[in-house]
Design an enzyme around this catalytic site. Structure first.
Site, PDB file in Angstrom:
ATOM      1  N   ASP A 169       2.361   2.654   2.374  1.00 17.01           N
ATOM      2  CA  ASP A 169       2.281   3.471   3.585  1.00 17.01           C
ATOM      3  C   ASP A 169       3.608   3.385   4.336  1.00 17.01           C
ATOM      4  O   ASP A 169       4.278   2.355   4.315  1.00 17.01           O
ATOM      5  CB  ASP A 169       1.126   2.993   4.476  1.00 17.01           C
ATOM      6  CG  ASP A 169      -0.211   3.370   3.869  1.00 17.01           C
ATOM      7  OD1 ASP A 169      -0.205   4.137   2.899  1.00 17.01           O
ATOM      8  OD2 ASP A 169      -1.240   2.900   4.362  1.00 17.01           O
ATOM      9  N   CYS A 213       0.830  -1.210   0.000  1.00 17.15           N
ATOM     10  CA  CYS A 213       0.000   0.000   0.000  1.00 17.15           C
ATOM     11  C   CYS A 213       0.865   1.261   0.000  1.00 17.15           C
ATOM     12  O   CYS A 213       0.333   2.357  -0.047  1.00 17.15           O
ATOM     13  CB  CYS A 213      -0.919   0.001   1.213  1.00 17.15           C
ATOM     14  SG  CYS A 213      -0.017   0.015   2.753  1.00 17.15           S
ATOM     15  N   CYS A 231      -2.199  -3.374   8.750  1.00 14.14           N
ATOM     16  CA  CYS A 231      -1.799  -2.019   9.130  1.00 14.14           C
ATOM     17  C   CYS A 231      -1.287  -2.005  10.567  1.00 14.14           C
ATOM     18  O   CYS A 231      -0.366  -1.253  10.898  1.00 14.14           O
ATOM     19  CB  CYS A 231      -2.977  -1.057   9.021  1.00 14.14           C
ATOM     20  SG  CYS A 231      -3.964  -1.292   7.537  1.00 14.14           S
ATOM     21  N   CYS A 258      -2.769   5.004   5.960  1.00 11.38           N
ATOM     22  CA  CYS A 258      -4.213   4.911   6.117  1.00 11.38           C
ATOM     23  C   CYS A 258      -4.640   5.174   7.560  1.00 11.38           C
ATOM     24  O   CYS A 258      -3.817   5.181   8.475  1.00 11.38           O
ATOM     25  CB  CYS A 258      -4.683   3.532   5.676  1.00 11.38           C
ATOM     26  SG  CYS A 258      -4.286   2.265   6.878  1.00 11.38           S
TER      27      CYS A 258
HETATM   28 FE1  FES Z   1      -1.379   0.582   4.256  1.00  4.36          FE
HETATM   29 FE2  FES Z   1      -3.141   0.452   6.132  1.00  4.36          FE
HETATM   30  S1  FES Z   1      -3.524   0.333   4.026  1.00  4.36           S
HETATM   31  S2  FES Z   1      -1.026   0.515   6.350  1.00  4.36           S
END
Ligand code: FES
Length: 136
Positions: free
Chosen positions: A36, A34, A103, A59
């Site tokens: 992140d 993702c 996450c 997120c």
């Molecule tokens: Fe990437 Fe939550 S979607 S850490």
């Protein structure tokens, strides 16, 4: 998708956001899927985490878990912090939807990476495993 009130609270009003200058341990981790990113800063005195701050570019669930995780390890010993699992953070948040569990692994990974950095700095062997949030 439904989030608990605790998740919404920590997402809208995250605790311990920021950076610590001259931190004793810094952990920067990312999730390849993702994209992140989470940065965790620890201030440690006599093996006690006296301060802890984070920055999460990610997120809402990642922000809520990092916020809760910092609350859970602040004031605790390094040994206690190493025992903190992502499931304990999820439990403290009164649950996360299954697709968002990864996450919370990011928060655990960030703390352990920061602790490994601290161990390296003080010349202590890193004798623990760091679970990766992005392994297949
Ligand atoms: Fe990437 Fe939550 S979607 S850490």
């Amino acid at each position: 998708m439904k989030y608990s009130e605790k998740v919404m609270d920590h997402f809208s009003n995250p605790r311990n956001v920021g950076e610590i200058e001259n931190a004793d341990g810094v952990g920067i981790v990312g999730n390849a899927k993702c994209s992140d990113i989470m940065k965790m800063y620890l201030k440690i005195e006599d093996d006690v985490i006296t301060d802890c701050k984070f920055k999460t570019f990610g997120c809402g669930a990642a922000i809520a878990t990092s916020s809760m995780a910092t609350e859970l390890i602040k004031g605790r010993t390094v040994e206690d912090a190493l025992k903190l699992t992502n499931s304990a953070v999820v439990e403290a948040l009164e649950g996360l939807p299954p697709v968002k569990i990864h996450c919370s692994v990011l928060a655990e990974e960030a703390i352990k990476t920061a602790l490994a950095d601290y161990y390296n700095k003080i010349g202590r062997p890193v004798d623990f495993e760091i679970e990766k949030s992005h392994e297949e």
